[in-house]
Design an enzyme around this catalytic site. Structure first.
Site, PDB file in Angstrom:
ATOM      1  N   ALA A  12       0.801  -1.227   0.000  1.00  0.00           N
ATOM      2  CA  ALA A  12       0.000   0.000   0.000  1.00  0.00           C
ATOM      3  C   ALA A  12       0.831   1.272   0.000  1.00  0.00           C
ATOM      4  O   ALA A  12       0.728   2.102  -0.920  1.00  0.00           O
ATOM      5  CB  ALA A  12      -0.949  -0.023   1.195  1.00  0.00           C
ATOM      6  N   ARG A  23       3.236   9.993 -11.405  1.00  0.00           N
ATOM      7  CA  ARG A  23       2.279  10.955 -11.969  1.00  0.00           C
ATOM      8  C   ARG A  23       2.887  12.354 -12.083  1.00  0.00           C
ATOM      9  O   ARG A  23       2.555  13.121 -12.985  1.00  0.00           O
ATOM     10  CB  ARG A  23       1.020  11.026 -11.103  1.00  0.00           C
ATOM     11  CG  ARG A  23       0.183   9.761 -11.094  1.00  0.00           C
ATOM     12  CD  ARG A  23      -1.103   9.947 -10.302  1.00  0.00           C
ATOM     13  NE  ARG A  23      -1.774   8.678 -10.090  1.00  0.00           N
ATOM     14  CZ  ARG A  23      -1.747   7.998  -8.953  1.00  0.00           C
ATOM     15  NH1 ARG A  23      -1.090   8.484  -7.905  1.00  0.00           N
ATOM     16  NH2 ARG A  23      -2.362   6.848  -8.841  1.00  0.00           N
ATOM     17  N   CYS A  46      -6.115  -6.314   4.818  1.00  0.00           N
ATOM     18  CA  CYS A  46      -7.296  -6.319   5.688  1.00  0.00           C
ATOM     19  C   CYS A  46      -8.373  -7.276   5.188  1.00  0.00           C
ATOM     20  O   CYS A  46      -9.245  -7.697   5.954  1.00  0.00           O
ATOM     21  CB  CYS A  46      -7.875  -4.911   5.796  1.00  0.00           C
ATOM     22  SG  CYS A  46      -6.732  -3.691   6.499  1.00  0.00           S
TER      23      CYS A  46
END
Length: 457
Positions: A12, A23, A46
């Site tokens: 993550a 970007r 999770c």
């Protein structure tokens, strides 16, 4: 002149940082090299208990972006490659290819450490037996499912009764296992106050789970072929065909510690608001390997949650790419469930408030998720802490059935805004009988807390 960004860890925080940096800066301006020791990237850890339990059908549903998709965005992603040494002075990392064993150094101009957390695995006799599993990564989840598919018995023991423990107890129950939860504390969910944790324990027993509290695991017993057969405590043995460790996690910061980077009380990396490692302008860190500021207590905490990790990654990527962002801190919001019981908390527990030197009052109410007369109204208990004299909201805990857990978001916003319980009672929340009583349970708890504050002077 082109720069090189090296990212350690491709889940993550790490890949959010890499993607955001890409970007903002082209491949000609910024080369990005990411190392990942596992088989998967950018996935929802999770969601693993729900995949194991069968609520999620396939592993791929938990993967947000594959290695191929990252590489298509001009990120040099090197899978099954573990960084084994960090040379901060020399601005380089040494990585090992886990398939070939070959090692090499890679230089960097900027570094992101996103090494995550690791499950607590106590050093006990038999802890490495076949059938004993920690659950932190997709590889862990796959290994557990493989064990479940080839296990003939139906007895499971979960060691630990925190978020991971109760979620895995549900997953194994859904798989048809008879589950025993062995917990070293007097009640499950130590993230709640004892009175609220007791509600969780009573509900779990009512669901048919065997709860063993105040029990310290001393060893894992095995049969002749090295497979787990039982979990032993000082008082008893609990038969097991599979064991899941749900004791919690610790920041995975061995690399950082060896490199002399600053760590906090809980073993996590310490950063500034822009997620730069303190004292190192070209090193960032985020996700489960860092400590964050608790906005209520003013102390550093370690909280392993994907929501924070993704935010960290966005902020880090912005900083690396020449933009700007900060992560101000957290209020400690978390929700979970075991079967149909929902569990939520935000802010401080009573012992947290005492440790921070705060005087407080508490208020606890019983309510329902909908108007009491409306079909499907489910019970819930709400506990609220408020600072004595000022009435500032300090924390909220909720245990109940459907419709209970997400109500904690009301309190999370109020905590972030540093509202008092008096101000909380005036919030204009949505009302209709299918959704709430006239006084929402959170507001009702706030009303009672206001009275407690006034009585305390």
């Amino acid at each position: 002149m082109s720069e090189r960004l090296v990212v350690i860890g491709a889940d993550a925080a790490g890949m959010s940082a890499a993607s955001q940096a890409r970007r903002l800066r082209s491949p000609e301006e910024l080369e990005i090299v990411a190392f990942e020791r596992g088989h998967f990237t950018s996935y929802s850890a999770c969601g693993i208990p729900y995949w194991v339990g069968g609520d999620v059908d396939t592993r791929d549903e938990l993967i947000a972006r594959t290695p191929q998709e990252h590489r298509a965005r001009s990120i040099d992603l090197r899978m099954r490659t573990e960084v084994v040494q960090l040379d901060v002075e020399g601005r380089r990392v040494r990585a090992r290819d886990l398939e070939t064993g070959e090692e090499s150094w890679t230089a960097y101009d900027k570094l992101v450490i996103a090494t995550g957390a690791r499950p607590v695995r106590p050093e006990l006799p038999g802890i490495d037996a076949v059938g004993v599993h920690g659950v932190q990564t997709l590889d862990d989840g796959q290994a557990l499912l493989d064990t479940l598919r080839h296990t003939r018995g139906d007895r499971a023991v979960v060691v630990g009764a925190g978020y991971i423990g109760v979620e895995m107890a549900e997953a194994l129950t859904n798989r048809g296992y008879r589950v025993t939860v062995v917990n070293r504390g007097p009640r499950p969910m130590s993230t709640l106050d004892p009175d609220m944790g007791a509600l969780v324990g009573d509900a779990m027993v009512g669901m048919g789970l065997e709860m063993v509290n105040d029990a310290e695991v001393t060893k894992i017993l095995t049969d002749d072929d090295g497979r787990v057969r039982a979990v032993a405590t000082d008082a008893a043995e609990y038969p097991a065909d599979v064991v899941v460790l749900g004791i919690g996690v610790r920041p995975n910061t061995d690399l950082a510690r060896a490199a002399g980077l600053p760590l906090g009380e809980h073993g996590g990396l310490l950063t500034d608001l822009a997620m730069r490692v303190r004292g190192h302008d070209n090193v960032w860190a985020g996700g489960d390997c860092v400590e964050v500021l608790d906005l209520v207590s003013g102390r550093e905490r370690h909280i392993a949650l994907g929501t924070h990790a993704n935010k960290h990654g966005q902020i880090i990527g912005s900083g690396v790419g020449g933009d700007y962002g900060t992560f101000p801190g957290v209020v400690g919001t978390a929700v979970s469930k075991v079967c149909d019981l929902e569990i939520a908390r935000t802010g401080l527990r009573e012992k947290d408030a005492r440790a921070a030197g705060l005087q407080y009052v508490t208020a606890t109410i019983e309510s329902t998720s909908r108007a009491g007369y409306f079909p499907g109204a489910a019970p819930m208990t709400v506990k609220m802490l408020a600072e004595r004299r000022t009435g500032r909201l300090l924390g909220v805990q909720i245990v109940g059935r459907e419709g209970a857990a997400k109500r904690v978001d009301i309190a999370a916003v109020a905590l972030t805004a540093r509202m008092t319980v008096d101000q909380l009672t005036a919030l204009d929340l949505g009302y209709a009988p299918p959704f709430s009583p006239v006084w929402d349970p959170v507001l009702n708890a706030a009303r009672k807390a206001v009275t407690a504050v006034r009585k305390a002077g």
